[in-house]
Design a protein around this motif. Structure first.
Motif, PDB file in Angstrom:
ATOM      1  N   MET A   1      12.843   1.210  -4.565  1.00 35.91           N
ATOM      2  CA  MET A   1      12.494   0.532  -3.314  1.00 35.91           C
ATOM      3  C   MET A   1      11.807  -0.797  -3.627  1.00 35.91           C
ATOM      4  SD  MET A   1       9.904   1.873  -0.298  1.00 35.91           S
ATOM      5  CE  MET A   1       8.454   1.754  -1.366  1.00 35.91           C
ATOM      6  N   PRO A   2      12.339  -1.919  -3.158  1.00 33.84           N
ATOM      7  CA  PRO A   2      11.687  -3.214  -3.384  1.00 33.84           C
ATOM      8  C   PRO A   2      10.349  -3.278  -2.652  1.00 33.84           C
ATOM      9  CG  PRO A   2      13.971  -3.492  -2.702  1.00 33.84           C
ATOM     10  CD  PRO A   2      13.632  -2.072  -2.470  1.00 33.84           C
ATOM     11  N   VAL A   3       9.341  -3.785  -3.334  1.00 32.01           N
ATOM     12  CA  VAL A   3       8.013  -3.857  -2.724  1.00 32.01           C
ATOM     13  C   VAL A   3       7.312  -5.160  -3.084  1.00 32.01           C
ATOM     14  CG1 VAL A   3       7.659  -1.353  -2.720  1.00 32.01           C
ATOM     15  CG2 VAL A   3       6.892  -2.714  -4.675  1.00 32.01           C
ATOM     16  N   VAL A   4       6.285  -5.469  -2.296  1.00 27.09           N
ATOM     17  CA  VAL A   4       5.345  -6.533  -2.644  1.00 27.09           C
ATOM     18  C   VAL A   4       4.346  -5.928  -3.624  1.00 27.09           C
ATOM     19  CG1 VAL A   4       3.548  -8.084  -1.815  1.00 27.09           C
ATOM     20  CG2 VAL A   4       5.594  -7.710  -0.441  1.00 27.09           C
ATOM     21  N   LEU A   5       4.403  -6.374  -4.857  1.00 27.54           N
ATOM     22  CA  LEU A   5       3.495  -5.866  -5.879  1.00 27.54           C
ATOM     23  C   LEU A   5       2.118  -6.484  -5.715  1.00 27.54           C
ATOM     24  CD1 LEU A   5       3.849  -3.909  -8.280  1.00 27.54           C
ATOM     25  CD2 LEU A   5       4.225  -5.908  -9.737  1.00 27.54           C
ATOM     26  N   SER A   6       2.108  -7.773  -5.334  1.00 25.87           N
ATOM     27  CA  SER A   6       0.844  -8.498  -5.217  1.00 25.87           C
ATOM     28  C   SER A   6       0.980  -9.610  -4.196  1.00 25.87           C
ATOM     29  CB  SER A   6       0.467  -9.074  -6.589  1.00 25.87           C
ATOM     30  OG  SER A   6      -0.723  -9.812  -6.527  1.00 25.87           O
ATOM     31  N   LEU A   7      -0.072  -9.794  -3.406  1.00 26.08           N
ATOM     32  CA  LEU A   7      -0.176 -10.892  -2.447  1.00 26.08           C
ATOM     33  C   LEU A   7      -1.225 -11.851  -2.995  1.00 26.08           C
ATOM     34  CD1 LEU A   7       0.298 -12.206   0.347  1.00 26.08           C
ATOM     35  CD2 LEU A   7      -1.351 -10.580   1.295  1.00 26.08           C
ATOM     36  N   ASN A   8      -0.820 -13.112  -3.224  1.00 25.25           N
ATOM     37  CA  ASN A   8      -1.680 -14.046  -3.959  1.00 25.25           C
ATOM     38  C   ASN A   8      -1.951 -15.318  -3.148  1.00 25.25           C
ATOM     39  OD1 ASN A   8      -1.027 -12.322  -6.367  1.00 25.25           O
ATOM     40  ND2 ASN A   8       0.971 -13.319  -6.137  1.00 25.25           N
ATOM     41  N   VAL A   9      -3.206 -15.739  -3.145  1.00 20.80           N
ATOM     42  CA  VAL A   9      -3.564 -16.984  -2.468  1.00 20.80           C
ATOM     43  C   VAL A   9      -4.558 -17.764  -3.326  1.00 20.80           C
ATOM     44  CG1 VAL A   9      -3.227 -15.990  -0.164  1.00 20.80           C
ATOM     45  CG2 VAL A   9      -5.517 -16.004  -1.175  1.00 20.80           C
ATOM     46  N   ALA A  10      -4.620 -19.058  -3.081  1.00 20.79           N
ATOM     47  CA  ALA A  10      -5.673 -19.907  -3.651  1.00 20.79           C
ATOM     48  C   ALA A  10      -6.736 -20.043  -2.576  1.00 20.79           C
ATOM     49  CB  ALA A  10      -5.121 -21.269  -4.040  1.00 20.79           C
ATOM     50  N   GLN A  11      -7.892 -19.459  -2.809  1.00 21.60           N
ATOM     51  CA  GLN A  11      -8.925 -19.468  -1.779  1.00 21.60           C
ATOM     52  C   GLN A  11      -9.566 -20.840  -1.607  1.00 21.60           C
ATOM     53  OE1 GLN A  11     -11.432 -16.088  -2.707  1.00 21.60           O
ATOM     54  NE2 GLN A  11      -9.962 -14.675  -1.795  1.00 21.60           N
ATOM     55  N   LYS A  12      -9.381 -21.705  -2.616  1.00 21.25           N
ATOM     56  CA  LYS A  12      -9.808 -23.097  -2.491  1.00 21.25           C
ATOM     57  C   LYS A  12      -8.968 -23.932  -3.450  1.00 21.25           C
ATOM     58  CE  LYS A  12     -13.561 -22.621  -5.856  1.00 21.25           C
ATOM     59  NZ  LYS A  12     -15.011 -22.814  -6.093  1.00 21.25           N
ATOM     60  N   THR A  13      -8.885 -25.206  -3.193  1.00 18.97           N
ATOM     61  CA  THR A  13      -8.155 -26.084  -4.101  1.00 18.97           C
ATOM     62  C   THR A  13      -9.025 -26.392  -5.323  1.00 18.97           C
ATOM     63  OG1 THR A  13      -8.927 -28.024  -2.869  1.00 18.97           O
ATOM     64  CG2 THR A  13      -6.742 -27.139  -2.311  1.00 18.97           C
ATOM     65  N   PRO A 164      -0.053  -6.099  -0.080  1.00 19.55           N
ATOM     66  CA  PRO A 164       0.468  -5.448  -1.289  1.00 19.55           C
ATOM     67  C   PRO A 164       0.922  -4.025  -0.968  1.00 19.55           C
ATOM     68  CG  PRO A 164      -1.609  -6.549  -1.770  1.00 19.55           C
ATOM     69  CD  PRO A 164      -1.437  -6.597  -0.287  1.00 19.55           C
ATOM     70  N   GLY A 165       2.042  -3.644  -1.545  1.00 17.96           N
ATOM     71  CA  GLY A 165       2.586  -2.313  -1.304  1.00 17.96           C
ATOM     72  C   GLY A 165       3.610  -2.255  -0.192  1.00 17.96           C
ATOM     73  N   ASP A 166       3.711  -3.329   0.608  1.00 18.15           N
ATOM     74  CA  ASP A 166       4.701  -3.336   1.690  1.00 18.15           C
ATOM     75  C   ASP A 166       6.116  -3.308   1.134  1.00 18.15           C
ATOM     76  OD1 ASP A 166       2.887  -3.346   3.747  1.00 18.15           O
ATOM     77  OD2 ASP A 166       3.021  -5.489   4.166  1.00 18.15           O
ATOM     78  N   GLU A 167       6.950  -2.541   1.772  1.00 18.79           N
ATOM     79  CA  GLU A 167       8.361  -2.476   1.393  1.00 18.79           C
ATOM     80  C   GLU A 167       9.083  -3.752   1.826  1.00 18.79           C
ATOM     81  OE1 GLU A 167      12.290   0.403   2.143  1.00 18.79           O
ATOM     82  OE2 GLU A 167      10.307   0.973   2.888  1.00 18.79           O
ATOM     83  N   ILE A 168      10.057  -4.160   1.036  1.00 13.35           N
ATOM     84  CA  ILE A 168      10.897  -5.313   1.360  1.00 13.35           C
ATOM     85  C   ILE A 168      12.269  -4.800   1.776  1.00 13.35           C
ATOM     86  CG2 ILE A 168      11.971  -7.439   0.508  1.00 13.35           C
ATOM     87  CD1 ILE A 168       9.696  -7.534  -1.598  1.00 13.35           C
ATOM     88  N   THR A 169      12.676  -5.126   2.980  1.00 14.69           N
ATOM     89  CA  THR A 169      13.984  -4.708   3.483  1.00 14.69           C
ATOM     90  C   THR A 169      14.833  -5.944   3.741  1.00 14.69           C
ATOM     91  OG1 THR A 169      12.997  -2.783   4.585  1.00 14.69           O
ATOM     92  CG2 THR A 169      15.203  -3.444   5.296  1.00 14.69           C
TER      93      THR A 169
END
Length: 221
Positions: A1-13, A164-169
């Motif tokens: 099952m395809p999933v989001v392994l990690s959700l990544n952001v830059a909290q500041k520049t 993170p953990g959300d399935e990709i459909t």
């Protein structure tokens, strides 16, 4: 099952001397989420995309057709072995590190459902000096281009939330064969392929369509 392994952001520049704007948001780190994702508007307009993610130069990043950047963990693992260095999720500046789905062979216009949001594949990431300097890899732009595992940009068709953990459909796959890889080769090493971008219609950014028409018009460069 395809999933989001990690959700990544830059909290500041991050202030750097190698970025055109003097700051960069490439240093993205995993966060728990869920986070909102929304429609940004035209490139150059600050805002939208993933809530809480910082962008250094809005003139070349962000906007409707670069609202979210995804990269496969499988490709990060390949680069990790190739370079002999550890690469954490988000190391390539991607918002979504995925597992179990290939970005390189995804078709432009392909629609992915993640959480409550719907994203559409809009093209590849093209490497730049900031990317090379951030990784500290000499000759990185050329090497990344030759390998042609660019990851995919997405536009937001339906705003929502993901984590993170959300399935990709995959909701929809177009019947043309303009893949992220073919798009990437067209805009980097094989300009003769540029007319193929027209196959994907409005799933391709308007400025890229303009480029195709200019290149195909005699006497216009």
């Amino acid at each position: 099952m395809p999933v989001v392994l990690s959700l990544n952001v830059a909290q500041k520049t991050t202030p750097v001397d190698y970025a055109r704007a003097g700051v960069t948001g490439i240093d993205k780190r995993p966060v728990d989420g869920p986070l909102e994702v929304s429609v940004p508007g035209p490139q150059g307009t600050a805002g939208g995309g993933i809530a809480g993610d910082s962008i250094g130069d809005w003139t070349v990043h962000g906007g409707d057709y670069q609202a979210v950047y995804g990269y496969a963990r499988e490709d990060l693992d390949w680069w990790q072995a190739e370079l002999g260095v550890d690469l954490h999720n988000g190391q390539f500046g991607e918002n979504l590190t995925t597992q179990g789905i290939d970005h390189t062979t995804a078709r432009v216009g392909e629609r992915w459902r993640i959480g409550t949001a719907t994203l559409e594949v809009s093209g590849p990431r093209v490497p730049c000096r900031t990317f090379a300097e951030f990784l500290g890899q000499r000759g990185w732009v050329k090497r990344f281009t030759q390998v042609a595992r660019p990851g995919a940009y997405f536009r937001v068709l339906e705003a929502g939330r993901f984590a993170p953990g959300d399935e990709i459909t995959v909701l929809h796959r177009p019947d043309h064969d303009l893949t992220v890889e073919l798009f990437f080769r067209a805009v980097t090493t094989e300009p003769d392929l540029l007319p193929r971008l027209l196959e994907a219609g409005d799933s391709v950014a308007p400025h890229m369509i303009e480029l195709v028409h200019k290149r195909s018009t005699p006497g216009v460069s």
